[in-house]
Design a protein around this motif. Structure first.
Motif, PDB file in Angstrom:
ATOM      1  N   TRP A  34       6.034  35.998  49.339  1.00 13.66           N
ATOM      2  CA  TRP A  34       6.262  37.379  49.760  1.00 13.66           C
ATOM      3  C   TRP A  34       7.736  37.737  49.674  1.00 13.66           C
ATOM      4  O   TRP A  34       8.134  38.734  49.094  1.00 13.66           O
ATOM      5  N   PHE A  35       8.587  36.881  50.250  1.00  7.65           N
ATOM      6  CA  PHE A  35      10.028  37.134  50.220  1.00  7.65           C
ATOM      7  C   PHE A  35      10.561  37.125  48.793  1.00  7.65           C
ATOM      8  O   PHE A  35      11.424  37.931  48.427  1.00  7.65           O
ATOM      9  N   ALA A  36      10.050  36.184  47.962  1.00  9.65           N
ATOM     10  CA  ALA A  36      10.537  36.091  46.586  1.00  9.65           C
ATOM     11  C   ALA A  36      10.236  37.364  45.810  1.00  9.65           C
ATOM     12  O   ALA A  36      11.081  37.874  45.072  1.00  9.65           O
ATOM     13  N   MET A  37       9.033  37.906  45.979  1.00  7.25           N
ATOM     14  CA  MET A  37       8.660  39.101  45.218  1.00  7.25           C
ATOM     15  C   MET A  37       9.442  40.329  45.655  1.00  7.25           C
ATOM     16  O   MET A  37       9.950  41.084  44.830  1.00  7.25           O
ATOM     17  N   LEU A  38       9.573  40.535  46.967  1.00  4.81           N
ATOM     18  CA  LEU A  38      10.306  41.731  47.395  1.00  4.81           C
ATOM     19  C   LEU A  38      11.808  41.580  47.135  1.00  4.81           C
ATOM     20  O   LEU A  38      12.516  42.556  46.865  1.00  4.81           O
TER      21      LEU A  38
END
Length: 546
Positions: free
Chosen positions: A121-125
């Motif tokens: 999640w953090f990587a994508m955003l």
């Protein structure tokens, strides 16, 4: 109130007395002979207007450049107080969502659970929201803000005097970093939270199409499926296109500058156009593979490379200086948060208009893109978890990155100004795209790490392009998240063409104009969204309590 006993039927708005699904067929297109949703008005109008813009800018670049500059002057010079005020309001709105009972509501309903791990999640955003900016501005901004004698006729309100007085350096460095944190911290992410939350609530909890117009059902009712809704979605398309074009243009400039720094390749608009074309070609492959096979994989790869790049700079440079840059910048940012954020009361109009107001317009322009992307990957989170994580986690990561890079660059500048390439590229001969490479020049393995920096910039470039294509595709397909692949590829191509014509039509000022021109009307859309969010959440609370 319309209700249904069928557990498979879409949820209804419990406080609207209206079935949310009525009229949706008006915006959902049908497949045409080339695999596009060509019957959708939003797609047709957005596509034709984009192509007309591209053609006219190519035919009349000088006139286009003049118009672009006028737009920038008006938006930043006349509406500076407006942009400063609305972004402050969005922060207060986010705080209210966390502390009020709304925070316990889950995106997707009480039984929904997250579809992605925290790391994914953090990587994508992270890669979609601020990737290119980390590389382009992490050295440029702290050094620029910490010094008074600067190019562009803009005086930093934070800086030391032009003689680099040793007694003024510590405070100037801390304030320069705090100014950078202001532009890349929670202000921008508060804008994204509002957009993402509106989309997630009305799509996951209310059963509406995944489209910007859906958030306006509490205000417009059934008219949201007609021309009022078409206009809202078309504004979102152009806001996303021009916000992305700015990022892609900056990425091309930095990649070209890095190639010049390492290989001696000339810095020209032609080279930057070629870079955009090549990266767009890679983005087309990623878009074809979709969210899981393309965007997600590239985001995770880029996250690993970015972390490796960061730790090299931290440990190859003066480590304690870098960590000190993060801490002193954060401390000053927190202490001076209110005066830094205030729309009035500071005698720094030229600086505020050149930097802060442009950033706030950029974040508003990027809101449909980043907000829709965050919403797509955030189903199952509670509102409190969602708001806190999206506001604080990416901001903290940015602060660490920019604190370390900026702290080391400032140390190089003040330790030996006469041999500092950072001083040459930021203060003496303003070449912002080379600022990062000027800092790397003083570290070991300069060529290798500069090459890695170029690779990171290009991958950030790709992830922004393909993420943006998926978002625009969703808007123009009436909220479908699985629209035809040819349509996704069409929008990836258009994004690259818009970035190219803006570079040809005026360079950086044209890129800034595209952002500010679309941010003005779309900021009004976002203010109205806040009312819709509260209206919908009140209905959710009543349903939970019942």
């Amino acid at each position: 109130m319309t209700t249904s006993s069928d557990p498979k039927s879409p949820p209804m708005i419990s406080d609207m007395h209206t079935d949310y699904t009525v009229g949706q067929d008006n915006i959902v297109g049908q497949l045409g002979p080339v695999g596009f949703d060509i019957h959708n008005r939003v797609f047709v109008i957005s596509a034709l207007a984009s192509l007309v813009f591209i053609v006219l800018t190519l035919l009349f670049p000088e006139q286009a450049g003049s118009i672009f500059q006028s737009i920038v002057s008006f938006a930043t010079g006349t509406l500076d107080w407006y942009f400063m005020s609305i972004v402050d309001f969005f922060i207060l709105f986010c705080v209210a969502l966390v502390v009020l009972p709304y925070g316990s509501i889950r995106l997707g309903g009480p039984d929904a659970r997250p579809e992605h791990s925290y790391l994914s999640w953090f990587a994508m955003l992270f890669t979609a929201g601020i990737g290119i900016g980390l590389l382009f501005f992490s050295v440029l901004e702290p050094v620029y803000h910490a010094n008074v004698s600067l190019p562009l006729g803009v005086t930093s309100p934070f800086g030391a005097d032009g003689s680099l007085n040793p007694e003024a350096i510590p405070e100037a460095s801390a304030l320069g970093l705090a100014g950078t944190f202001l532009h890349w911290g929670i202000h921008g992410w508060a804008v994204y939270v509002v957009m993402a939350l509106a989309l997630a609530i009305f799509s996951y909890n209310k059963g509406l199409p995944f489209s910007i117009r859906s958030a306006f059902f509490p205000i417009l009712g059934e008219r949201v499926w007609g021309w009022w809704g078409h206009v809202i979605d078309i504004l979102a398309v152009f806001s996303t296109l021009f916000g992305l074009a700015t990022a892609l243009g900056l990425g091309a400039k930095q990649a070209n500058a890095g190639m010049n720094f390492i290989f001696g390749l000339d810095v020209t608009t032609t080279t930057q156009v070629i870079v955009i074309m090549l990266v767009t070609a890679v983005a087309l492959v990623s878009v074809w593979r979709g969210l899981e096979g393309g965007v997600k994989k590239l985001s995770e790869i880029n996250m690993v490379l970015a972390v490796l790049f960061f730790f090299f700079v931290l440990f190859a440079g003066p480590t304690l200086v870098g960590l000190s840059g993060f801490w002193t910048g954060l401390e000053t940012y927190v202490k001076d948060f209110i005066p830094l954020s205030a729309p009035f009361g500071r005698d720094d109009a030229s600086y505020r208009q050149a930097w802060t107001v442009f950033y706030w317009a950029w974040w508003v322009s990027w809101a449909p893109f980043v907000g829709m992307f965050i919403a797509r990957v955030s189903r199952g989170r509670t509102i409190r978890e969602f708001v806190i994580c999206v506001l604080l986690i990416p901001s903290l990561f940015i602060f660490v990155w920019m604190g370390v890079f900026g702290g080391i660059a400032l140390d190089q500048l003040y330790a030996d100004p006469s041999s500092s390439l950072v001083k040459e590229y930021v203060i003496d001969n303003y070449r912002p795209e080379l600022a990062l490479f000027g800092m790397l020049d003083k570290l070991p393995m300069t060529g290798l790490m500069s090459t890695l920096g170029i690779i990171l910039a290009l991958i950030f470039f790709v992830t922004s392009s393909d993420s943006g294509s998926l978002v625009i595709d969703t808007i123009t397909a009436g909220g479908k998240i699985d629209a035809p692949r040819p349509q996704r590829m069409f929008w990836a191509t258009v994004e690259g063409l818009v970035a190219i014509v803006l570079l040809l039509g005026g360079g950086l000022s044209a890129l800034q104009a595209g952002v500010t021109a679309t941010a003005i009307p779309f900021s009004i859309v976002m203010l109205l969204m806040c009312y819709s969010i509260i209206k919908a959440l009140n209905g959710e609370l009543r349903r939970m309590r019942a």
